[in-house]
Design a protein around this motif. Structure first.
Motif, PDB file in Angstrom:
ATOM      1  N   ASN A 207     -21.263  31.669  13.794  1.00 35.21           N
ATOM      2  CA  ASN A 207     -19.812  31.940  13.743  1.00 35.21           C
ATOM      3  C   ASN A 207     -19.103  31.644  15.059  1.00 35.21           C
ATOM      4  N   PRO A 208     -19.183  30.409  15.563  1.00 35.50           N
ATOM      5  CA  PRO A 208     -18.527  30.098  16.837  1.00 35.50           C
ATOM      6  C   PRO A 208     -17.016  29.997  16.699  1.00 35.50           C
ATOM      7  N   ASP A 209     -16.342  30.086  17.839  1.00 32.55           N
ATOM      8  CA  ASP A 209     -14.899  29.846  17.894  1.00 32.55           C
ATOM      9  C   ASP A 209     -14.588  28.407  18.288  1.00 32.55           C
ATOM     10  N   PHE A 210     -15.518  27.794  19.021  1.00 30.32           N
ATOM     11  CA  PHE A 210     -15.263  26.510  19.678  1.00 30.32           C
ATOM     12  C   PHE A 210     -16.454  25.582  19.437  1.00 30.32           C
ATOM     13  N   ILE A 211     -16.167  24.353  19.008  1.00 29.20           N
ATOM     14  CA  ILE A 211     -17.234  23.381  18.744  1.00 29.20           C
ATOM     15  C   ILE A 211     -16.937  22.083  19.489  1.00 29.20           C
ATOM     16  N   ILE A 212     -17.929  21.618  20.220  1.00 30.16           N
ATOM     17  CA  ILE A 212     -17.865  20.324  20.897  1.00 30.16           C
ATOM     18  C   ILE A 212     -18.465  19.283  19.964  1.00 30.16           C
ATOM     19  N   LEU A 213     -17.708  18.237  19.687  1.00 29.87           N
ATOM     20  CA  LEU A 213     -18.137  17.162  18.795  1.00 29.87           C
ATOM     21  C   LEU A 213     -18.305  15.895  19.622  1.00 29.87           C
ATOM     22  N   ASP A 214     -19.552  15.559  19.938  1.00 26.50           N
ATOM     23  CA  ASP A 214     -19.836  14.421  20.814  1.00 26.50           C
ATOM     24  C   ASP A 214     -20.115  13.179  19.976  1.00 26.50           C
ATOM     25  N   GLU A 215     -19.073  12.394  19.723  1.00 22.02           N
ATOM     26  CA  GLU A 215     -19.142  11.187  18.900  1.00 22.02           C
ATOM     27  C   GLU A 215     -19.880  11.467  17.588  1.00 22.02           C
ATOM     28  N   PRO A 216     -19.407  12.415  16.786  1.00 25.54           N
ATOM     29  CA  PRO A 216     -20.164  12.860  15.619  1.00 25.54           C
ATOM     30  C   PRO A 216     -20.236  11.866  14.467  1.00 25.54           C
ATOM     31  N   VAL A 217     -19.402  10.803  14.491  1.00 24.20           N
ATOM     32  CA  VAL A 217     -19.423   9.860  13.371  1.00 24.20           C
ATOM     33  C   VAL A 217     -19.720   8.427  13.807  1.00 24.20           C
ATOM     34  N   SER A 218     -19.977   8.201  15.091  1.00 28.08           N
ATOM     35  CA  SER A 218     -20.124   6.825  15.565  1.00 28.08           C
ATOM     36  C   SER A 218     -21.378   6.138  15.024  1.00 28.08           C
ATOM     37  N   ALA A 219     -22.383   6.906  14.589  1.00 33.95           N
ATOM     38  CA  ALA A 219     -23.617   6.313  14.066  1.00 33.95           C
ATOM     39  C   ALA A 219     -23.591   6.159  12.548  1.00 33.95           C
ATOM     40  N   LEU A 220     -22.443   6.476  11.915  1.00 27.95           N
ATOM     41  CA  LEU A 220     -22.348   6.455  10.458  1.00 27.95           C
ATOM     42  C   LEU A 220     -21.526   5.270   9.982  1.00 27.95           C
ATOM     43  N   ASP A 221     -21.743   4.856   8.723  1.00 30.05           N
ATOM     44  CA  ASP A 221     -20.907   3.788   8.170  1.00 30.05           C
ATOM     45  C   ASP A 221     -19.508   4.331   7.886  1.00 30.05           C
ATOM     46  N   VAL A 222     -18.573   3.420   7.631  1.00 25.14           N
ATOM     47  CA  VAL A 222     -17.161   3.787   7.579  1.00 25.14           C
ATOM     48  C   VAL A 222     -16.870   4.797   6.476  1.00 25.14           C
ATOM     49  N   SER A 223     -17.435   4.622   5.288  1.00 18.13           N
ATOM     50  CA  SER A 223     -17.157   5.554   4.192  1.00 18.13           C
ATOM     51  C   SER A 223     -17.686   6.945   4.514  1.00 18.13           C
ATOM     52  N   MET A 224     -18.853   7.019   5.144  1.00 22.15           N
ATOM     53  CA  MET A 224     -19.420   8.318   5.506  1.00 22.15           C
ATOM     54  C   MET A 224     -18.638   8.944   6.664  1.00 22.15           C
ATOM     55  N   GLN A 225     -18.131   8.116   7.571  1.00 23.37           N
ATOM     56  CA  GLN A 225     -17.283   8.641   8.645  1.00 23.37           C
ATOM     57  C   GLN A 225     -16.106   9.423   8.067  1.00 23.37           C
ATOM     58  N   ALA A 226     -15.447   8.836   7.071  1.00 20.50           N
ATOM     59  CA  ALA A 226     -14.277   9.473   6.477  1.00 20.50           C
ATOM     60  C   ALA A 226     -14.655  10.817   5.858  1.00 20.50           C
ATOM     61  N   GLN A 227     -15.808  10.884   5.188  1.00 17.81           N
ATOM     62  CA  GLN A 227     -16.237  12.139   4.567  1.00 17.81           C
ATOM     63  C   GLN A 227     -16.496  13.218   5.608  1.00 17.81           C
ATOM     64  N   ILE A 228     -17.166  12.856   6.695  1.00 14.95           N
ATOM     65  CA  ILE A 228     -17.494  13.835   7.728  1.00 14.95           C
ATOM     66  C   ILE A 228     -16.233  14.299   8.452  1.00 14.95           C
ATOM     67  N   LEU A 229     -15.326  13.385   8.742  1.00 15.09           N
ATOM     68  CA  LEU A 229     -14.073  13.768   9.404  1.00 15.09           C
ATOM     69  C   LEU A 229     -13.249  14.703   8.529  1.00 15.09           C
TER      70      LEU A 229
END
Length: 319
Positions: A168-190
């Motif tokens: 249950n964090p308040d703050f999350i660091i997202l370090d390039e979380p979609v750069s290794a994914l294909d474009v369609s999967m990027q959209a889903q994760i975002l």
């Protein structure tokens, strides 16, 4: 901006060079604030210091100078149980989720582990929480009995997000979380990240090199170059109103379908200079297509060009 959840004041992360009286200045005097419920994005080339900045906020690097405050409490100098209790509220999602999982352990125990580390709940509570987390990120309940290699890249990133949410964090660091994914999967994760932020009231620090991704996700954007943030601007300003020549060059490098209608390109010259031997004056002047003689001598301050938009460039220094 809302009340700051994270405040960073003149942060410096230096790494001593073995056998030399020199330092690699990965982060060199960064000031920023992240409001509660906000998403702040940081963009820049590889080597600009984005990930080092993120890891220092997470407590993985000890500052050479400056201060990091979380909910008004300084993280600088804290260690042991005191730091651990604070870090429970700050979690991280990595670029490569597979590299952050133990390939020999099943998913269920790995999602339980953060709760065990922080002493949260009974065994039954933790099992119920794991089931809830899997539902949150759109994964089936039987995922607990499978190993990381049995999932696709997008599924592993969903599991990485679930693990970050476990305590249950308040703050999350997202370090390039979609750069290794294909474009369609990027959209889903975002879209999943935006949905979770709205549902849980999360605050994000989002690192990327893709300006279009940052524009979609973030309320404000910082552009980082050679250890410093050279421009802060609202997300709706990023293409139309970018002022720093470095930001303009990054935008110009993004491929577009209407390339034939673009009349001017801003091309960066050369490579990022060494963070061990920094250029004098403005550290961008050697690559800048608008450089002036004084840029070689004067290290620019921040100039506020309008509300919420600051730029570190002598072109905008008030007369």
């Amino acid at each position: 901006m809302s009340e700051p959840l994270i405040s960073i004041k003149n942060l410096k992360i230096y790494f001593p060079q073995k056998g030399k009286n020199q330092y690699l200045r990965a982060v060199d005097g960064v000031d920023l604030e992240i409001g509660k419920g906000e998403t702040l994005g940081i963009v820049g080339e590889s080597g600009s210091g984005k990930s080092t900045l993120a890891l220092s906020i997470a407590g993985m690097y000890k500052p050479f100078g400056g201060e990091i405050l979380f909910k008004g409490v300084s993280l600088t100098g804290k260690s042991g149980q005191e730091l651990r209790s604070l870090r429970r509220h700050m979690q991280m999602v990595f670029q490569d989720p597979y590299g952050s999982f133990n390939p020999r352990r099943k998913v269920g125990p790995m999602l339980e582990e953060p709760m065990i580390v922080h002493g949260l709940g009974t065994k039954g509570d933790r099992v119920a929480r794991v089931a809830e987390l899997l539902e949150m990120v759109g994964m089936p309940p039987e995922s607990t009995q499978r190993y990381p290699h049995e999932f696709s890249g997008g599924q592993r990133q969903r599991l990485g997000i679930a693990r970050a949410l476990a305590v249950n964090p308040d703050f999350i660091i997202l370090d390039e979380p979609v750069s290794a994914l294909d474009v369609s999967m990027q959209a889903q994760i975002l879209n999943l990240l935006k949905e979770l932020q709205s549902r849980l009231g999360l605050t994000y620090f989002f690192i990327a090199h893709d300006i279009s991704v940052v524009r979609h996700m973030c309320d404000r954007i910082g552009v980082m170059y050679l250890g410093r943030v050279v421009e802060f601007l609202p997300d709706d300003d990023i293409e139309q109103n970018a002022m720093h020549p470095y930001t303009q060059s990054l935008i110009s490098s993004v491929p577009r379908l209407d390339d034939e209608n673009i009349t001017e390109r801003f091309i960066l010259r050369g490579d990022v200079p060494s963070p061990i031997n920094l250029p004098s004056g403005c550290r961008f002047h050697e690559r800048c297509f608008k450089a002036m003689a004084q840029c070689r001598r004067v290290d620019p301050e921040y100039y506020e060009v309008r509300d919420g938009h600051k730029v570190s460039c002598l072109l905008y220094k008030p007369e």
